[in-house]
Scaffold this active site. Structure first.
Site, PDB file in Angstrom:
ATOM      1  N   TYR A 152      51.861  55.455  27.277  1.00 18.22           N
ATOM      2  CA  TYR A 152      51.847  56.948  27.876  1.00 18.22           C
ATOM      3  C   TYR A 152      52.869  57.773  27.015  1.00 18.22           C
ATOM      4  O   TYR A 152      53.834  57.443  26.563  1.00 18.22           O
ATOM      5  CB  TYR A 152      52.275  56.853  29.259  1.00 18.22           C
ATOM      6  CG  TYR A 152      52.393  58.458  29.844  1.00 18.22           C
ATOM      7  CD1 TYR A 152      51.282  59.179  29.918  1.00 18.22           C
ATOM      8  CD2 TYR A 152      53.641  58.965  30.223  1.00 18.22           C
ATOM      9  CE1 TYR A 152      51.541  60.287  30.430  1.00 18.22           C
ATOM     10  CE2 TYR A 152      53.596  60.214  30.823  1.00 18.22           C
ATOM     11  CZ  TYR A 152      52.597  60.759  30.987  1.00 18.22           C
ATOM     12  OH  TYR A 152      52.691  62.226  31.621  1.00 18.22           O
ATOM     13  N   ASP A 247      57.839  56.453  20.343  1.00 19.85           N
ATOM     14  CA  ASP A 247      58.189  57.111  21.481  1.00 19.85           C
ATOM     15  C   ASP A 247      59.136  56.385  22.310  1.00 19.85           C
ATOM     16  O   ASP A 247      58.750  55.360  22.994  1.00 19.85           O
ATOM     17  CB  ASP A 247      56.795  57.362  22.166  1.00 19.85           C
ATOM     18  CG  ASP A 247      57.079  57.970  23.560  1.00 19.85           C
ATOM     19  OD1 ASP A 247      58.291  58.490  23.706  1.00 19.85           O
ATOM     20  OD2 ASP A 247      56.143  58.486  24.302  1.00 19.85           O
ATOM     21  N   LYS A 275      64.442  61.133  29.133  1.00 20.21           N
ATOM     22  CA  LYS A 275      64.875  60.156  30.207  1.00 20.21           C
ATOM     23  C   LYS A 275      66.279  60.047  30.113  1.00 20.21           C
ATOM     24  O   LYS A 275      67.057  61.037  30.651  1.00 20.21           O
ATOM     25  CB  LYS A 275      64.214  58.954  30.432  1.00 20.21           C
ATOM     26  CG  LYS A 275      62.541  59.307  30.860  1.00 20.21           C
ATOM     27  CD  LYS A 275      61.921  57.961  31.175  1.00 20.21           C
ATOM     28  CE  LYS A 275      60.636  58.714  31.893  1.00 20.21           C
ATOM     29  NZ  LYS A 275      59.623  58.375  31.101  1.00 20.21           N
TER      30      LYS A 275
HETATM   31  C1  LIG Z   1      58.254  59.445  30.482  1.00 25.48           C
HETATM   32  C2  LIG Z   1      57.573  59.314  29.241  1.00 25.48           C
HETATM   33  C3  LIG Z   1      57.033  60.479  28.595  1.00 25.48           C
HETATM   34  C4  LIG Z   1      56.948  61.765  29.350  1.00 25.48           C
HETATM   35  O1  LIG Z   1      58.379  62.292  29.249  1.00 25.48           O
HETATM   36  P1  LIG Z   1      58.134  63.583  30.702  1.00 25.48           P
HETATM   37  O2  LIG Z   1      59.637  63.785  30.573  1.00 25.48           O
HETATM   38  O3  LIG Z   1      57.803  62.957  31.999  1.00 25.48           O
HETATM   39  O4  LIG Z   1      57.393  64.675  30.055  1.00 25.48           O
HETATM   40  C5  LIG Z   1      56.738  59.999  27.208  1.00 25.48           C
HETATM   41  N1  LIG Z   1      56.741  58.910  26.884  1.00 25.48           N
HETATM   42  C6  LIG Z   1      56.898  57.797  27.430  1.00 25.48           C
HETATM   43  C7  LIG Z   1      57.354  56.632  26.697  1.00 25.48           C
HETATM   44  C8  LIG Z   1      57.546  58.043  28.806  1.00 25.48           C
HETATM   45  O5  LIG Z   1      57.984  57.024  29.507  1.00 25.48           O
END
Ligand SMILES: *Cc1c(COP(=O)(O)O)cnc(C)c1O
Length: 438
Positions: A152, A247, A275
């Site tokens: 994701y 990511d 995060k």
């Molecule tokens: C949480 C997450 C996102 C998205 O971040 P948001 O602040 O919710 O937009 C993108 N990539 C990864 C791997 C994530 O865990």
């Protein structure tokens, strides 16, 4: 067992709030993962958090293994974070002019994360990945990207594709509203499958601007990279001149201070963060080699912007958090707690007959209800979600707060104690020993 367990919890006020919320907010939640669709019942509304604990509006207390889906590596309401926020608020919360604290955060990130020489801050992980892909396309002059099934990267159109039908499938949108045009340039391969990656590259490698990957899978439950996977991606991307994007929105400052790239010793060209770096406030960041980041406006032609990007509140919470993670022994302790969780859950599951698979990397953990190994999306999807549902309510009734989905990783913070983890394992043991679901 679970149904009874759910009824044993008093959740009346949560249920009333959920009803009110549903009249005005789709599903009553501002992010779908918070809904309780897959476990039944309505969402538990949070009232307050303190360290490893969360208290709901009905006064139930839980040890929190969600930690806001990853950001709260220090636990709830960490004193230095609260103090930094209070102090910053009094001086004004946003200026639309650069501030010193943005420089400090950028310096901290560049010093810690191996691939990041320059960084741009955003307001969410979604913005970070969208922007990183745009920069990679601008830098290479190519249009296609390769992502992995079950990874994701936020909800940007081009990344909201996970297809599933395997190798070289050029994406179909996962969601109405994502145009075929936005999805058609996204190729998808199974996670941990280098052969599939090589096949995609042998067909369309010259057109691939970027490979984007969660270097530790965290959005299909926790799925570690197998030996050689990240190294292989590095090699193929370099061979074809594609930008390798890690990511690390979830894994950054989580599985090591320098993220998965430090832990596994593989350096991507670009990195997305979020995060943890916001200390519980909305944040994202993308960075990489200076030569690539100099594509970004106003230095280069790739446009990217944000009214509240790098705002003082998010920077203050983030900086206080990043400083705390730099204390000697910080990640060693998280590692020990994660190992204890894995050992405890394994022992608990061995007390019964239900198939299981315990995965984890440092303080990111998962318990799947399938014999495993869980190494990609299809093996994660083999998990018995009915068993999870029952297990979920059992754990909640024992004061262990879990994400209401099999496909979310669990998070341990520095505020958790050995004793709390042992008690979670004991609660799990009760469930397995009594025969599990049904
Ligand atoms: C949480 C997450 C996102 C998205 O971040 P948001 O602040 O919710 O937009 C993108 N990539 C990864 C791997 C994530 O865990």
């Amino acid at each position: 067992m679970g149904v009874g367990a759910k009824e044993a919890l008093a959740l009346d006020w949560s249920a009333r709030l959920a009803e009110r919320a549903q009249a005005y907010i789709p599903g009553g939640v501002n992010s779908p993962v918070r809904a309780y669709r897959s476990v039944g019942g309505s969402p538990v509304f949070a009232a307050r958090g303190e360290g490893s604990r969360i208290f709901d509006v009905d006064g139930n207390e839980y040890v929190d293994y969600v930690m806001s889906y990853g950001p709260l590596i220090l636990g709830h309401a960490y004193p230095e974070v609260v103090e930094a926020l209070e102090r910053t608020t009094r001086s004004g919360t946003t200026f639309g002019a650069p501030t010193e604290i943005e420089v400090e955060v950028a310096e901290e990130i560049c010093a810690a994360v191996p691939s990041v020489e320059m960084v741009r801050l955003t307001n969410s992980g979604t913005e970070a990945t969208m922007s990183a892909v745009r920069v990679a396309r601008g830098y290479t002059g190519r249009e296609k990207i390769l992502k992995f099934e079950g990874n994701y990267h936020g909800h940007g159109d081009a990344l909201l594709v996970s297809a599933g039908s395997g190798v070289a499938t050029l994406g179909l949108p996962d969601s109405p509203g994502v145009t075929e045009g936005a999805a058609k340039d996204t190729a998808v391969a199974p996670y941990n499958d280098l052969d599939a990656v090589r096949e995609v590259f042998s067909e369309i490698g010259e057109e691939i601007a970027a490979v984007i990957v969660e270097p530790v899978g965290g959005n299909m439950g926790c799925v570690p990279p197998e030996e050689g996977f990240l190294e292989g991606l590095r090699e193929v991307a370099s061979q074809y001149g594609s930008v390798l994007i890690f990511d690390e929105v979830m894994s950054g400052f989580r599985v090591a201070r320098g993220g998965a790239q430090e832990r596994y010793g593989v350096t991507p060209d670009m990195t997305c963060l979020g995060k943890v770096i916001g200390g519980g406030l909305p944040v994202g960041a993308f960075g990489g080699r200076a030569e690539i980041m100099e594509m970004v406006a106003p230095v280069g032609p790739v446009y990217q912007a944000g009214t509240l990007s790098g705002n003082p509140l998010a920077m203050a919470a983030g900086l206080a958090t990043l400083k705390a993670t730099a204390e000697p022994g910080f990640y060693e302790r998280l590692e020990e707690l994660g190992d204890r969780w894995k050992a405890g859950m394994t022992e608990a599951a061995e007390a019964g007959d239900h198939p299981y698979c315990v995965n984890g990397v440092g303080s990111m953990v998962s318990l799947f209800f399938t014999g495993g190994p869980v190494r990609d999306f299809s093996s994660a999807a083999a998990s018995d979600t009915e068993a999870f549902k029952d297990f979920f309510w059992h754990m909640m009734s024992r004061g262990v707060y879990l994400a209401p989905s099999q496909y979310e990783a669990g998070f341990i913070s520095a505020a958790h104690t050995e004793d709390e983890i042992d008690r979670a394992a004991e609660a799990a043991r009760e469930w397995f020993a009594s025969g599990g679901a049904g």
